[in-house]
Scaffold this motif. Structure first.
Motif, PDB file in Angstrom:
ATOM      1  N   GLU A  59       0.836  -1.206   0.000  1.00  0.00           N
ATOM      2  CA  GLU A  59       0.000   0.000   0.000  1.00  0.00           C
ATOM      3  C   GLU A  59       0.867   1.251   0.000  1.00  0.00           C
ATOM      4  N   ALA A  60       1.977   1.217   0.733  1.00  0.00           N
ATOM      5  CA  ALA A  60       2.870   2.380   0.789  1.00  0.00           C
ATOM      6  C   ALA A  60       3.400   2.716  -0.599  1.00  0.00           C
ATOM      7  N   ILE A  61       3.817   1.684  -1.333  1.00  0.00           N
ATOM      8  CA  ILE A  61       4.349   1.895  -2.682  1.00  0.00           C
ATOM      9  C   ILE A  61       3.265   2.491  -3.587  1.00  0.00           C
ATOM     10  N   SER A  62       2.076   1.937  -3.505  1.00  0.00           N
ATOM     11  CA  SER A  62       0.969   2.415  -4.329  1.00  0.00           C
ATOM     12  C   SER A  62       0.595   3.850  -3.979  1.00  0.00           C
ATOM     13  N   GLN A  63       0.458   4.134  -2.679  1.00  0.00           N
ATOM     14  CA  GLN A  63       0.062   5.472  -2.229  1.00  0.00           C
ATOM     15  C   GLN A  63       1.131   6.510  -2.553  1.00  0.00           C
ATOM     16  N   ALA A  64       2.392   6.114  -2.428  1.00  0.00           N
ATOM     17  CA  ALA A  64       3.472   7.055  -2.738  1.00  0.00           C
ATOM     18  C   ALA A  64       3.415   7.472  -4.198  1.00  0.00           C
ATOM     19  N   GLY A  65       3.137   6.494  -5.066  1.00  0.00           N
ATOM     20  CA  GLY A  65       3.055   6.811  -6.484  1.00  0.00           C
ATOM     21  C   GLY A  65       1.833   7.628  -6.845  1.00  0.00           C
ATOM     22  N   THR A  66       0.725   7.384  -6.134  1.00  0.00           N
ATOM     23  CA  THR A  66      -0.524   8.089  -6.439  1.00  0.00           C
ATOM     24  C   THR A  66      -0.593   9.463  -5.803  1.00  0.00           C
ATOM     25  N   LEU A  67      -0.238   9.543  -4.529  1.00  0.00           N
ATOM     26  CA  LEU A  67      -0.408  10.781  -3.767  1.00  0.00           C
ATOM     27  C   LEU A  67       0.772  11.750  -3.890  1.00  0.00           C
ATOM     28  N   LYS A  68       1.965  11.221  -4.216  1.00  0.00           N
ATOM     29  CA  LYS A  68       3.168  12.049  -4.325  1.00  0.00           C
ATOM     30  C   LYS A  68       3.366  12.919  -3.075  1.00  0.00           C
ATOM     31  N   PRO A  69       3.431  12.318  -1.896  1.00  0.00           N
ATOM     32  CA  PRO A  69       3.613  13.116  -0.675  1.00  0.00           C
ATOM     33  C   PRO A  69       5.016  13.718  -0.627  1.00  0.00           C
ATOM     34  N   ASP A  70       5.195  14.700   0.240  1.00  0.00           N
ATOM     35  CA  ASP A  70       6.523  15.285   0.428  1.00  0.00           C
ATOM     36  C   ASP A  70       7.383  14.417   1.334  1.00  0.00           C
ATOM     37  N   LEU A  71       6.724  13.736   2.263  1.00  0.00           N
ATOM     38  CA  LEU A  71       7.440  12.965   3.264  1.00  0.00           C
ATOM     39  C   LEU A  71       6.619  11.737   3.651  1.00  0.00           C
ATOM     40  N   ILE A  72       7.299  10.631   3.891  1.00  0.00           N
ATOM     41  CA  ILE A  72       6.626   9.405   4.306  1.00  0.00           C
ATOM     42  C   ILE A  72       7.145   8.982   5.675  1.00  0.00           C
ATOM     43  N   LEU A  73       6.233   8.748   6.608  1.00  0.00           N
ATOM     44  CA  LEU A  73       6.579   8.177   7.904  1.00  0.00           C
ATOM     45  C   LEU A  73       6.422   6.665   7.762  1.00  0.00           C
ATOM     46  N   MET A  74       7.522   5.926   7.843  1.00  0.00           N
ATOM     47  CA  MET A  74       7.525   4.512   7.458  1.00  0.00           C
ATOM     48  C   MET A  74       7.862   3.583   8.620  1.00  0.00           C
ATOM     49  N   ASP A  75       6.952   2.647   8.886  1.00  0.00           N
ATOM     50  CA  ASP A  75       7.258   1.568   9.826  1.00  0.00           C
ATOM     51  C   ASP A  75       8.075   0.507   9.066  1.00  0.00           C
ATOM     52  N   LEU A  76       8.796  -0.346   9.789  1.00  0.00           N
ATOM     53  CA  LEU A  76       9.600  -1.370   9.125  1.00  0.00           C
ATOM     54  C   LEU A  76       8.884  -2.706   9.011  1.00  0.00           C
ATOM     55  N   GLN A  77       8.330  -3.186  10.108  1.00  0.00           N
ATOM     56  CA  GLN A  77       7.720  -4.506  10.126  1.00  0.00           C
ATOM     57  C   GLN A  77       6.238  -4.431   9.765  1.00  0.00           C
ATOM     58  N   MET A  78       5.938  -4.789   8.526  1.00  0.00           N
ATOM     59  CA  MET A  78       4.553  -4.765   8.042  1.00  0.00           C
ATOM     60  C   MET A  78       4.365  -5.895   7.039  1.00  0.00           C
ATOM     61  N   PRO A  79       3.113  -6.205   6.703  1.00  0.00           N
ATOM     62  CA  PRO A  79       2.865  -7.225   5.675  1.00  0.00           C
ATOM     63  C   PRO A  79       3.321  -6.753   4.293  1.00  0.00           C
ATOM     64  N   ASP A  80       3.341  -7.687   3.347  1.00  0.00           N
ATOM     65  CA  ASP A  80       3.624  -7.378   1.934  1.00  0.00           C
ATOM     66  C   ASP A  80       4.993  -6.747   1.729  1.00  0.00           C
TER      67      ASP A  80
END
Length: 220
Positions: free
Chosen positions: A46-67
């Motif tokens: 979802e992060a990859i998809s949202q980053a490409g769609t939303l084009k945010p300035d900054l992403i707050l990213m957790d490490l341990q997640m599904p997918d």
């Protein structure tokens, strides 16, 4: 060179698989002037998809997640957009996780138990194009690199003692025996004995050859 983001209008994507954490981050971000929540994601995919769609300035990213988790998501997002700023916020503070995140392209790394002020400072710093680490992580990185320097130094001419390696370094810098004795606060006779041992162990004939060997090995 990437440009600084206008932190008065910072679009932030929250990526974490725990709804309560995302809710807490939404509340914190809502209290910060000039920060807007671009969206949320609950997995690496979802992060990859949202980053490409939303084009945010900054992403707050957790490490341990599904997918694929946050590391793989960070790699793919930064590969697609090298200017994307990613701040890892996680529970994991081990060296492997920290350096894996940095290699993946994260600009910062802080722990989830950081206080709100620290998280806010980190968000603004990343928005300005800086790198940021929580004090605990910064301390671990300094210890790691200090340990690496010590190990790398010992890997050069392992047949030498620490003192002999230290004296060889000074020889490579052009110091005389008298200079070395004064700098290390030892007797001139002791320096001569160490220098003689260095010649024997390195199988060199004189000071010039010892200095050349040292410089070629990067010991200077």
């Amino acid at each position: 060179m990437s440009q600084s983001i206008n932190v008065s209008n910072l679009q932030v994507l929250i990526v974490d698989d725990h709804p309560l954490f995302r809710k807490g981050m939404r509340t914190l971000l809502a209290s910060m002037p000039g920060i807007e929540i671009a969206g949320e994601a609950a997995s690496g995919a979802e992060a990859i998809s949202q980053a490409g769609t939303l084009k945010p300035d900054l992403i707050l990213m957790d490490l341990q997640m599904p997918d694929g988790g946050g590391l793989e998501a960070t790699r793919q997002i930064v590969s697609a957009d090298p200017d994307m700023r990613i701040l890892v916020i996680t529970l994991f503070e081990d060296d492997e996780s920290v350096f894996a995140a940095m290699r993946a392209g994260a600009r910062g790394y802080i722990l989830k138990d950081a206080d709100e002020e620290e998280i806010m400072r980190a968000i603004h710093a990343i928005g300005k194009g800086e790198a940021i680490f929580s004090p605990a992580i910064a301390s671990r990185m300094m210890d790691y690199f200090a340990g690496n320097r010590a190990r790398n130094s010992q890997e050069i001419f392992p047949e030498l003692t620490d003192r002999e390696r230290e004296i060889l370094t000074l020889i490579a810098r052009g110091r005389t025996n008298a200079d070395i004795a004064a700098e290390l606060t030892i007797s001139l006779k002791t320096v001569r004995n160490h220098v003689s041992n260095i010649y024997n162990k390195l199988q060199v004939a004189d000071r010039a050859q010892a200095a050349i060997r040292a410089r070629e090995a990067g010991l200077n």
